[in-house]
Write a protein that holds these residues in place. Structure first.
Motif, PDB file in Angstrom:
ATOM      1  N   UNK A 228       0.637  -1.386  -0.452  1.00 28.07           N
ATOM      2  CA  UNK A 228      -0.530  -0.300   0.340  1.00 28.07           C
ATOM      3  C   UNK A 228       0.451   1.360  -0.224  1.00 28.07           C
ATOM      4  N   UNK A 229       2.275   0.968  -0.292  1.00 25.62           N
ATOM      5  CA  UNK A 229       3.168   2.484  -0.079  1.00 25.62           C
ATOM      6  C   UNK A 229       2.417   3.763  -1.401  1.00 25.62           C
ATOM      7  N   UNK A 230       1.689   2.495  -2.843  1.00 19.13           N
ATOM      8  CA  UNK A 230       2.169   4.320  -3.029  1.00 19.13           C
ATOM      9  C   UNK A 230       0.127   4.547  -2.818  1.00 19.13           C
ATOM     10  N   UNK A 231      -0.108   4.305  -2.153  1.00 25.52           N
ATOM     11  CA  UNK A 231      -1.513   4.480  -1.701  1.00 25.52           C
ATOM     12  C   UNK A 231      -2.098   4.697  -0.904  1.00 25.52           C
ATOM     13  N   UNK A 232      -1.139   4.663   0.218  1.00 26.52           N
ATOM     14  CA  UNK A 232      -1.609   5.632   1.837  1.00 26.52           C
ATOM     15  C   UNK A 232      -0.489   6.564   2.261  1.00 26.52           C
ATOM     16  N   UNK A 233      -1.173   7.597   3.258  1.00 25.17           N
ATOM     17  CA  UNK A 233       0.047   9.000   3.377  1.00 25.17           C
ATOM     18  C   UNK A 233       1.105   8.256   3.956  1.00 25.17           C
ATOM     19  N   UNK A 234       2.108   8.944   4.316  1.00 27.80           N
ATOM     20  CA  UNK A 234       3.575   8.104   4.905  1.00 27.80           C
ATOM     21  C   UNK A 234       3.468   8.059   5.820  1.00 27.80           C
ATOM     22  N   UNK A 235       2.688   9.363   7.343  1.00 32.75           N
ATOM     23  CA  UNK A 235       2.907   8.641   8.037  1.00 32.75           C
ATOM     24  C   UNK A 235       1.867   7.463   9.053  1.00 32.75           C
ATOM     25  N   UNK A 236       0.819   7.555   8.132  1.00 28.65           N
ATOM     26  CA  UNK A 236      -0.054   6.305   8.618  1.00 28.65           C
ATOM     27  C   UNK A 236       0.946   4.767   8.054  1.00 28.65           C
ATOM     28  N   UNK A 237       1.384   4.871   6.751  1.00 32.64           N
ATOM     29  CA  UNK A 237       2.226   3.830   6.524  1.00 32.64           C
ATOM     30  C   UNK A 237       3.270   3.648   7.692  1.00 32.64           C
ATOM     31  N   UNK A 238       3.687   4.679   7.877  1.00 31.71           N
ATOM     32  CA  UNK A 238       4.846   4.423   8.855  1.00 31.71           C
ATOM     33  C   UNK A 238       5.500   3.983  10.078  1.00 31.71           C
ATOM     34  N   UNK A 239       3.890   3.954  10.624  1.00 33.47           N
ATOM     35  CA  UNK A 239       2.692   3.849  11.736  1.00 33.47           C
ATOM     36  C   UNK A 239       3.344   2.560  11.931  1.00 33.47           C
ATOM     37  N   UNK A 240       1.845   2.323  10.424  1.00 32.98           N
ATOM     38  CA  UNK A 240       1.608   0.803  10.744  1.00 32.98           C
ATOM     39  C   UNK A 240       2.850  -0.434  10.318  1.00 32.98           C
ATOM     40  N   UNK A 241       3.551   0.454   9.375  1.00 31.97           N
ATOM     41  CA  UNK A 241       4.715  -0.475   9.120  1.00 31.97           C
ATOM     42  C   UNK A 241       5.734  -1.197  10.128  1.00 31.97           C
ATOM     43  N   UNK A 242       6.270   0.479  11.080  1.00 27.35           N
ATOM     44  CA  UNK A 242       6.816   0.729  12.130  1.00 27.35           C
ATOM     45  C   UNK A 242       6.550  -0.694  13.311  1.00 27.35           C
ATOM     46  N   UNK A 243       5.676  -0.316  13.469  1.00 24.07           N
ATOM     47  CA  UNK A 243       4.464  -1.456  14.756  1.00 24.07           C
ATOM     48  C   UNK A 243       4.376  -3.189  14.830  1.00 24.07           C
ATOM     49  N   UNK A 244       4.125  -3.624  13.352  1.00 26.13           N
ATOM     50  CA  UNK A 244       4.008  -4.833  12.505  1.00 26.13           C
ATOM     51  C   UNK A 244       5.876  -5.266  12.567  1.00 26.13           C
ATOM     52  N   UNK A 245       7.053  -3.910  12.197  1.00 27.82           N
ATOM     53  CA  UNK A 245       7.638  -4.669  11.752  1.00 27.82           C
ATOM     54  C   UNK A 245       8.889  -5.535  13.519  1.00 27.82           C
ATOM     55  N   UNK A 246       8.695  -4.464  14.335  1.00 31.29           N
ATOM     56  CA  UNK A 246       9.158  -4.263  15.809  1.00 31.29           C
ATOM     57  C   UNK A 246       8.116  -5.716  16.756  1.00 31.29           C
ATOM     58  N   UNK A 247       6.817  -5.898  16.619  1.00 31.70           N
ATOM     59  CA  UNK A 247       6.642  -6.470  16.848  1.00 31.70           C
ATOM     60  C   UNK A 247       7.045  -7.945  15.945  1.00 31.70           C
ATOM     61  N   UNK A 248       6.985  -8.489  14.923  1.00 29.38           N
ATOM     62  CA  UNK A 248       7.955  -9.693  14.404  1.00 29.38           C
ATOM     63  C   UNK A 248       9.099  -9.767  14.151  1.00 29.38           C
ATOM     64  N   UNK A 249      10.259  -9.061  14.808  1.00 33.86           N
ATOM     65  CA  UNK A 249      11.415  -9.157  15.803  1.00 33.86           C
ATOM     66  C   UNK A 249      11.354  -9.656  16.976  1.00 33.86           C
ATOM     67  N   UNK A 250      10.090  -9.255  18.027  1.00 39.34           N
ATOM     68  CA  UNK A 250      10.306  -9.735  19.067  1.00 39.34           C
ATOM     69  C   UNK A 250       9.701 -10.886  19.202  1.00 39.34           C
ATOM     70  N   UNK A 251       9.287 -12.162  18.160  1.00 36.65           N
ATOM     71  CA  UNK A 251       8.848 -12.790  18.202  1.00 36.65           C
ATOM     72  C   UNK A 251      10.172 -13.520  17.775  1.00 36.65           C
ATOM     73  N   UNK A 252      10.357 -14.806  18.453  1.00 34.72           N
ATOM     74  CA  UNK A 252      11.311 -15.810  19.096  1.00 34.72           C
ATOM     75  C   UNK A 252      12.635 -16.272  17.670  1.00 34.72           C
ATOM     76  N   UNK A 253      13.266 -16.157  17.400  1.00 33.55           N
ATOM     77  CA  UNK A 253      13.579 -16.477  16.183  1.00 33.55           C
ATOM     78  C   UNK A 253      14.645 -18.177  16.542  1.00 33.55           C
ATOM     79  N   UNK A 254      13.554 -19.138  16.079  1.00 36.52           N
ATOM     80  CA  UNK A 254      13.971 -20.446  16.613  1.00 36.52           C
ATOM     81  C   UNK A 254      15.283 -21.245  15.643  1.00 36.52           C
TER      82      UNK A 254
END
Length: 335
Positions: A228-254
């Motif tokens: 959705x990078x070309x369709x959503x406003x930068x600010x809301x896209x950045x917040x959504x991606x940042x939160x999901x990115x941090x949450x993903x990396x918080x999961x244990x790498x097995x």
């Protein structure tokens, strides 16, 4: 791969500052030594910031009607309000990629902080309950508390990579924390730049293997956000991606997920290898899976073979250099 320098908040005593209750410090060798060469520290001592000084009277958490209270042990001064006010202000202004708190501290501990029965409070249901609990627990009614300051910061920033120096003595937890702060720093650097949709697409592509080692489903969810990078406003896209990115990396790498990533990378460079080299890499990956060698062994070999022509996508993956190599964090064999 160039590494962005993470900004990391830290309890000041862990860097050797003499701010402890006894006038001393709790210098941590890893934090003040090896890691200091690669991060920008933001030292914080909440006790000093609310004016307690060093040395000072010791503190403890006590059970109160509205939650734990921070009390001085001898003079019975209630410091809950000033500490909570400082925590709110600090949390609101915090701009860091991670935080290392002092373990076992009633202000900065992140887990296992004892909460004591109230002392010197008026009689009532709470006091009666405390008195009943005290004989069996040595005046401790709960051992699952968090420091008053640390808890407020963690509640305000739930996806912030957080650890204490005690847990960082564990090789697996240390590697996971350092990996996260460098990944978050890279993302912060991107989002603070004049980025374009294709920059986010490139960032996501470079982190594919690293994300797959932690949370395959989350990686696919992040892909939908990037789409959705070309369709959503930068600010809301950045917040959504940042939160999901941090949450993903918080999961244990097995081990299993790492093995899948290693085989995925091998498959992408397999056409550039002769049968003997392919067999060698498969054997090393199996040795890692069997816990006979550290992760650094198959990673180093794969990265070496990915330096040839046609393997740039694999070579440029952050999975192979998630943090400075001289930290040596992948050199342990998982037991």
């Amino acid at each position: 791969m160039d590494q962005v320098r993470p900004r990391v908040a830290v309890s000041s005593c862990l860097l050797g500052e003499p701010v402890r209750y006894n006038g001393g410090h709790s210098r941590d060798r890893f934090l003040s030594g090896a890691l200091s060469d690669h991060v920008e520290w933001v030292p914080i001592c909440p006790e000093m910031e609310i004016g307690l000084g060093s040395p000072r009277e010791t503190l403890r958490l006590e059970r109160g009607p509205d939650g734990p209270r921070l009390m001085t042990r001898r003079t019975r001064t209630d410091l809950t309000a000033p500490m909570a006010s400082l925590a709110t202000a600090r949390a609101a202004a915090l701009d860091v990629d991670g935080y290392v708190f002092k373990a076992k501290s009633p202000s900065c501990g992140i887990h296992g902080i004892p909460i004591y029965a109230s002392s010197g409070t008026p009689d009532g249901p709470e006091a009666a309950a405390d008195a009943a609990a005290a004989p069996a627990s040595g005046n401790v009614v709960d051992r699952r508390g968090r420091g008053l300051f640390a808890g407020a910061v963690m509640d305000a920033h739930p996806s912030l990579p957080v650890e204490d120096e005690g847990r960082l003595h564990d090789a697996v937890l240390r590697e996971a924390f350092v990996e996260r702060i460098f990944a978050v720093a890279r993302l912060r650097s991107l989002l603070k730049s004049d980025w374009r949709p294709h920059d986010l697409v490139a960032f996501h592509a470079r982190h594919k293997m690293q994300l797959l080692a932690h949370a395959p489903d989350a990686y696919r969810g992040l892909g939908r956000i990037v789409a959705e990078a070309g369709a959503r406003p930068h600010d809301t896209l950045a917040v959504s991606y940042s939160e999901a990115f941090r949450t993903a990396l918080a999961a244990k790498a097995t081990i299993g997920r790492n093995v899948n990533v290693l085989h995925h990378c091998l498959g992408m460079i397999s056409d550039h290898l002769d049968p003997a080299r392919r067999a060698d890499l498969v054997e090393v990956i199996e040795s890692y899976q069997a816990r006979r060698v550290a992760l650094c062994v198959p990673v180093t070999l794969l990265r070496h073979h990915a330096r040839g022509e046609g393997a740039a996508y694999v070579r440029d993956q952050t999975y192979f250099s998630p943090y400075p190599e001289d930290l040596g964090l992948r050199n342990h064999v998982v037991s």
